[in-house]
Write a protein that holds these residues in place. Structure first.
Motif, PDB file in Angstrom:
ATOM      1  N   UNK A  75     -12.266  32.218  -5.016  1.00 60.47           N
ATOM      2  CA  UNK A  75     -13.028  31.450  -4.039  1.00 60.47           C
ATOM      3  C   UNK A  75     -14.521  31.720  -4.173  1.00 60.47           C
ATOM      4  N   UNK A  76     -14.844  32.989  -4.372  1.00 60.20           N
ATOM      5  CA  UNK A  76     -16.257  33.317  -4.570  1.00 60.20           C
ATOM      6  C   UNK A  76     -16.785  32.655  -5.832  1.00 60.20           C
ATOM      7  N   UNK A  77     -15.951  32.704  -6.915  1.00 67.88           N
ATOM      8  CA  UNK A  77     -16.371  32.058  -8.158  1.00 67.88           C
ATOM      9  C   UNK A  77     -16.494  30.549  -7.967  1.00 67.88           C
ATOM     10  N   UNK A  78     -15.508  29.952  -7.262  1.00 60.34           N
ATOM     11  CA  UNK A  78     -15.577  28.517  -7.012  1.00 60.34           C
ATOM     12  C   UNK A  78     -16.786  28.174  -6.153  1.00 60.34           C
ATOM     13  N   UNK A 134     -19.625  25.898  -7.166  1.00 61.28           N
ATOM     14  CA  UNK A 134     -20.028  24.753  -6.349  1.00 61.28           C
ATOM     15  C   UNK A 134     -21.522  24.774  -6.096  1.00 61.28           C
ATOM     16  N   UNK A 135     -22.047  25.956  -5.796  1.00 62.96           N
ATOM     17  CA  UNK A 135     -23.484  26.056  -5.591  1.00 62.96           C
ATOM     18  C   UNK A 135     -24.234  25.719  -6.868  1.00 62.96           C
ATOM     19  N   UNK A 136     -23.678  26.196  -8.032  1.00 66.50           N
ATOM     20  CA  UNK A 136     -24.336  25.868  -9.311  1.00 66.50           C
ATOM     21  C   UNK A 136     -24.300  24.367  -9.542  1.00 66.50           C
ATOM     22  N   UNK A 137     -23.112  23.759  -9.276  1.00 68.87           N
ATOM     23  CA  UNK A 137     -22.993  22.292  -9.459  1.00 68.87           C
ATOM     24  C   UNK A 137     -23.934  21.568  -8.520  1.00 68.87           C
ATOM     25  N   UNK A 138     -24.005  22.058  -7.265  1.00 70.05           N
ATOM     26  CA  UNK A 138     -24.917  21.423  -6.315  1.00 70.05           C
ATOM     27  C   UNK A 138     -26.350  21.522  -6.792  1.00 70.05           C
ATOM     28  N   UNK A 171     -28.614  18.511  -7.798  1.00 72.11           N
ATOM     29  CA  UNK A 171     -29.951  18.321  -7.245  1.00 72.11           C
ATOM     30  C   UNK A 171     -30.994  18.243  -8.353  1.00 72.11           C
ATOM     31  N   UNK A 172     -30.826  19.130  -9.362  1.00 71.79           N
ATOM     32  CA  UNK A 172     -31.759  19.100 -10.493  1.00 71.79           C
ATOM     33  C   UNK A 172     -31.658  17.778 -11.240  1.00 71.79           C
TER      34      UNK A 172
END
Length: 371
Positions: free
Chosen positions: A233-236, A240-244, A248-249
């Protein structure tokens, strides 16, 4: 000390010889303290005041003629007063064990007398009454010999295997046995109910324990599952934060690219389109102007001719002033004003000619004198 005697706490000291004791007694009684006894002239003897016990076992006949074997125990002692001590000493001083024998005989007689006046049922059911009556009957006789009775206990009563007491007790025994059986049955039922209740409580406790254990196991499993999923879950979440952030980038890059496209393509295209439109408008305006110019070519030529003739017109106007009487005021300034007026007249003449051409008429040039 020589000649001084002290009795024990449970003894009475009897001093004989010489002067007698109280009320003509042949000896003096001393208890609780010592006394000086003149040797050779006085004699000291001791009487016990301790508790003694006498057992009585006597065959008595009840009022119904039923022979009963009665056993009793009598607790007695010499009275504490001086009179009782004197009475007892006069009878038992030389052989104090006779007090027990005589007491047993006295109570045996009274026991036979009292039992003979009572029924077996009364004797069995009212032992305390029997003991009280025996005590009351022997009290006066015991007091004469200086003894007092502390207690009388009837130890046992039996009919010497005749069976009367057993027969008398049979209904009670049957009732007692019935009650005992009922009580036993009730006790057994209560025991069964208690056992069932115990088993029910044990089952309920086992159920509650199983529920608690299941809940605990579920919580443990859930905690373990959460702990096991914590890493993924932490990795996901991290992904998810990286994908977000990447999204955004990408959006920012798209916006930047769009701005770049606007700056590099759209705006230049718009500028080019505007330029083409302006050029087209200019071309159209040029064509319109050219058309208008072609339509008014003669007029333009005429204007040019008039313009070319304007100096001549002015000269002619000036020549008309040559014979006129003109007074110039203000010197050079007045002369300048005059020249300006001439030029203005020339321009007015030119406008008049142009208006005449615009209305389709021919220009009329008049010359005159200006005063």
């Amino acid at each position: 000390m020589f000649g001084y005697h002290v009795p024990a706490p449970d003894e009475a000291m009897l001093i004989s010889g010489g002067k007698g004791g109280h009320d003509g007694s042949p000896f003096r009684v001393v208890t609780g303290h010592g006394a000086f006894v003149m040797p050779f002239f006085r004699k000291v003897r001791y009487m016990t005041l301790a508790m003694a016990e006498a057992e009585v076992e006597e065959v008595c006949v009840s009022r119904q003629g039923i022979a009963l074997n009665v056993r009793a125990v009598i607790a007695f002692k010499v009275g504490n007063d001086e009179e009782s001590i004197i009475n007892a000493a006069q009878r038992f001083l030389s052989d104090q064990d006779q007090m027990t024998v005589l007491t047993g005989r006295i109570f045996a007689g009274h026991l036979r007398s009292i039992v003979g006046s009572m029924t077996v049922e009364d004797i069995i059911t009212e032992r305390q009454k029997l003991a009280t009556e025996v005590l009351d009957g022997s009290k006066a006789e015991m007091a004469k010999i200086g003894l007092t009775v502390d207690s009388l206990q009837i130890r046992s009563i039996d009919d010497m295997k005749i069976g009367y007491i057993a027969a008398m007790a049979a209904p009670h025994n049957a009732e007692i046995q019935r009650k005992a059986k009922v009580a036993q049955a009730q006790a057994d039922q209560a025991a069964v109910e208690a056992e069932q209740e115990s088993q029910r409580r044990q089952a309920e406790y086992a159920r509650q324990t199983a529920v608690v254990q299941a809940q605990y196991k579920a919580e443990v499993d859930r905690a373990q599952a959460e702990a096991a999923q914590a890493g993924p879950l932490a990795q996901a979440e991290s992904q998810r934060e990286v994908i977000a952030m990447q999204t955004e980038l990408a959006q920012r890059e798209a916006e930047l690219r769009q701005q770049q496209l606007v700056a590099e393509v759209i705006k230049p295209a718009d500028a080019e389109a505007e330029r083409v439109r302006i050029l087209a408008q200019a071309d159209a305006e040029k064509m319109r102007i050219q058309a208008e110019a072609a339509a008014s070519y003669n007029r333009v030529a005429l204007d040019r001719m008039l313009i070319d003739q304007l100096p001549q017109i002015v000269r002619e106007a000036a020549q008309g002033l040559a014979g006129a009487n003109v007074n110039i005021l203000n010197g050079a300034d007045g002369l300048g004003e005059l020249a300006s007026g001439l030029v203005g007249q020339g321009m007015a003449i030119l406008d008049s000619v142009k208006r005449g051409l615009g209305s389709g008429g021919k220009p009329e040039i008049q010359s005159g004198e200006q005063q």
